[in-house]
Design a protein around this motif. Sequence first.
Motif, mmCIF file in Angstrom:
data_model
loop_
_atom_site.group_PDB
_atom_site.id
_atom_site.type_symbol
_atom_site.label_atom_id
_atom_site.label_comp_id
_atom_site.label_asym_id
_atom_site.label_seq_id
_atom_site.Cartn_x
_atom_site.Cartn_y
_atom_site.Cartn_z
ATOM 1 N N MET A 1 0.846 -1.206 0.000
ATOM 2 C CA MET A 1 0.000 0.000 0.000
ATOM 3 C C MET A 1 0.875 1.248 0.000
ATOM 4 O O MET A 1 1.730 1.412 0.872
ATOM 5 C CB MET A 1 -0.882 -0.046 1.251
ATOM 6 C CG MET A 1 -1.788 1.109 1.411
ATOM 7 S SD MET A 1 -3.278 0.683 2.338
ATOM 8 C CE MET A 1 -2.710 0.657 4.015
ATOM 9 N N SER B 1 -9.796 7.690 -1.658
ATOM 10 C CA SER B 1 -10.130 6.788 -0.545
ATOM 11 C C SER B 1 -10.832 5.524 -1.036
ATOM 12 O O SER B 1 -11.073 4.609 -0.257
ATOM 13 C CB SER B 1 -10.986 7.517 0.499
ATOM 14 O OG SER B 1 -12.275 7.752 -0.007
ATOM 15 N N LYS B 2 -11.161 5.457 -2.307
ATOM 16 C CA LYS B 2 -11.762 4.234 -2.857
ATOM 17 C C LYS B 2 -10.707 3.156 -3.083
ATOM 18 O O LYS B 2 -11.025 2.031 -3.465
ATOM 19 C CB LYS B 2 -12.456 4.535 -4.199
ATOM 20 C CG LYS B 2 -13.573 5.537 -4.102
ATOM 21 C CD LYS B 2 -14.750 4.967 -3.331
ATOM 22 C CE LYS B 2 -15.750 6.046 -2.987
ATOM 23 N NZ LYS B 2 -16.542 5.734 -1.796
ATOM 24 N N PHE B 3 -9.437 3.510 -2.905
ATOM 25 C CA PHE B 3 -8.339 2.554 -3.119
ATOM 26 C C PHE B 3 -7.624 2.287 -1.794
ATOM 27 O O PHE B 3 -7.758 3.057 -0.836
ATOM 28 C CB PHE B 3 -7.352 3.114 -4.152
ATOM 29 C CG PHE B 3 -8.012 3.404 -5.470
ATOM 30 C CD1 PHE B 3 -8.189 2.399 -6.407
ATOM 31 C CD2 PHE B 3 -8.500 4.674 -5.757
ATOM 32 C CE1 PHE B 3 -8.841 2.654 -7.605
ATOM 33 C CE2 PHE B 3 -9.149 4.940 -6.953
ATOM 34 C CZ PHE B 3 -9.315 3.931 -7.881
ATOM 35 N N GLN B 4 -6.828 1.210 -1.773
ATOM 36 C CA GLN B 4 -6.049 0.866 -0.582
ATOM 37 C C GLN B 4 -4.824 1.763 -0.528
ATOM 38 O O GLN B 4 -3.772 1.411 -1.067
ATOM 39 C CB GLN B 4 -5.585 -0.590 -0.678
ATOM 40 C CG GLN B 4 -6.698 -1.601 -0.581
ATOM 41 C CD GLN B 4 -7.219 -1.700 0.836
ATOM 42 O OE1 GLN B 4 -6.444 -1.708 1.775
ATOM 43 N NE2 GLN B 4 -8.525 -1.742 0.992
ATOM 44 N N ASP C 1 -2.633 4.914 1.964
ATOM 45 C CA ASP C 1 -2.541 5.801 3.119
ATOM 46 C C ASP C 1 -2.479 7.197 2.535
ATOM 47 O O ASP C 1 -1.569 7.485 1.746
ATOM 48 C CB ASP C 1 -1.238 5.529 3.894
ATOM 49 C CG ASP C 1 -1.356 4.255 4.704
ATOM 50 O OD1 ASP C 1 -2.453 3.984 5.222
ATOM 51 O OD2 ASP C 1 -0.349 3.526 4.792
ATOM 52 N N ASN D 1 -10.331 7.624 6.660
ATOM 53 C CA ASN D 1 -8.917 7.309 6.925
ATOM 54 C C ASN D 1 -7.931 8.281 6.316
ATOM 55 O O ASN D 1 -6.786 7.921 6.047
ATOM 56 C CB ASN D 1 -8.582 5.920 6.380
ATOM 57 C CG ASN D 1 -8.509 4.953 7.518
ATOM 58 O OD1 ASN D 1 -8.215 5.380 8.648
ATOM 59 N ND2 ASN D 1 -8.778 3.701 7.233
ATOM 60 N N TYR E 1 -5.237 5.297 -7.491
ATOM 61 C CA TYR E 1 -5.007 3.972 -8.082
ATOM 62 C C TYR E 1 -3.508 3.717 -8.246
ATOM 63 O O TYR E 1 -3.013 2.642 -7.912
ATOM 64 C CB TYR E 1 -5.735 3.863 -9.429
ATOM 65 C CG TYR E 1 -5.372 2.592 -10.165
ATOM 66 C CD1 TYR E 1 -5.919 1.372 -9.774
ATOM 67 C CD2 TYR E 1 -4.460 2.606 -11.220
ATOM 68 C CE1 TYR E 1 -5.560 0.197 -10.411
ATOM 69 C CE2 TYR E 1 -4.090 1.442 -11.860
ATOM 70 C CZ TYR E 1 -4.649 0.234 -11.455
ATOM 71 O OH TYR E 1 -4.280 -0.928 -12.083
ATOM 72 N N SER F 1 -1.958 2.949 -4.962
ATOM 73 C CA SER F 1 -2.332 1.630 -4.409
ATOM 74 C C SER F 1 -1.599 0.506 -5.137
ATOM 75 O O SER F 1 -1.306 -0.526 -4.544
ATOM 76 C CB SER F 1 -3.843 1.415 -4.468
ATOM 77 O OG SER F 1 -4.252 1.205 -5.794
ATOM 78 N N LYS G 1 -18.696 0.389 -3.235
ATOM 79 C CA LYS G 1 -17.696 -0.368 -3.986
ATOM 80 C C LYS G 1 -18.315 -1.128 -5.176
ATOM 81 O O LYS G 1 -17.776 -1.145 -6.280
ATOM 82 C CB LYS G 1 -17.050 -1.363 -3.020
ATOM 83 C CG LYS G 1 -15.720 -1.841 -3.450
ATOM 84 C CD LYS G 1 -15.039 -2.609 -2.326
ATOM 85 C CE LYS G 1 -13.821 -3.287 -2.910
ATOM 86 N NZ LYS G 1 -13.742 -4.685 -2.654
#
Length: 308
Positions: A1, A38-41, A43, A66, A247, A250, A287
């Motif tokens: 990530m 924030s739709k992706f993994q 930080d 997050n 994207y 991630s 999602k």
Amino acid sequence: MGKLLIVGTLAFDAIESPFGKTDKILGGAATFIGLAASKFQVDSAIVSVVGDDFPQEYLDLLTNRNIDISGVEIVQGGKTFFWSGKYHNDMNTRDTLVTELNTLADFNPIVPEDYKNADIVMLGNLHPSIQMGVINQLSTRPKLIVLDTMNFWMDNALDELIEVIKHIDVITINDEEARQLTGEYSLVTAAEKISAMGPKYVVIKKGEHGALLFDEKNIFFAPALPLKEVFDPTGAGDTFAGGFSGYLASTENISFENMKNAIIHGSNLASFCVEKFGTERMQSLKKEEVEERLHQFKALTQFDIEIK
Ligand code: AMP
């Protein structure tokens, strides 16, 4: 990530479109970028500034996803950036009615310690000197620095904009702005000229007509999904940039091939953003809806032609 550092406005917007009018609602480049990323993994962290008139619930909306907001300065007694715009009947063009910089006028960005080594830096739309101030605080060269800007800064801070463009890898800009920046009508020539100013990759956003990605050798085109209802295009460009950079962060892969996927993810998320006023649609987005529309995107663009 991967780690994604986002810079941009947190704002109040007032919008007029043929479908209605809003009072001051939540807006800002960093808001839309953060919600999309924030739709992706990833930080992610936002560097921005607001006044003490900015509601706590808007900040909570970001932290609930997050997003680290330790780099958001709250100026006591200050007023938050305010923008107002009016869309024409085609919904593809708009007039800016008001831009009040307020606390943005003398903002000194401070990058949180944890994000000085971010993998991807997304310099959203705000004063180019602030964008440069963020680059100067990084402890390591990110894998990718992406910059978004708009005509307002070309009109008001062109020298600073040209300076920051020298230090970035990808620029995302709309067609009209690419023409304004270069004086070229052809988008291919405009992209070449912009690339000569610094960035290796140029993304030209064409609203409902999709987006183009250029590097020295290749061009990729992604359409926008044809939609029945477009309510408010505000934030579509930022949502695109958030999807694109989120994207890439991630997947931690910045090849041209993967950038094509990033363009599709950005376009996909932007197609939701325009369906309601402000951030409303991005807040409720699930999602499964994102995945379903990705299938539609694939079907829209796939064909099997035999070339002899
Ligand atoms: P977009 O529709 O993607 O171009 O972005 C619209 C958002 O950009 C709105 O939410 C505004 O608050 C914000 N915005 C408008 N003008 C500026 C500006 N000059 N600098 C930074 N952000 C802006």
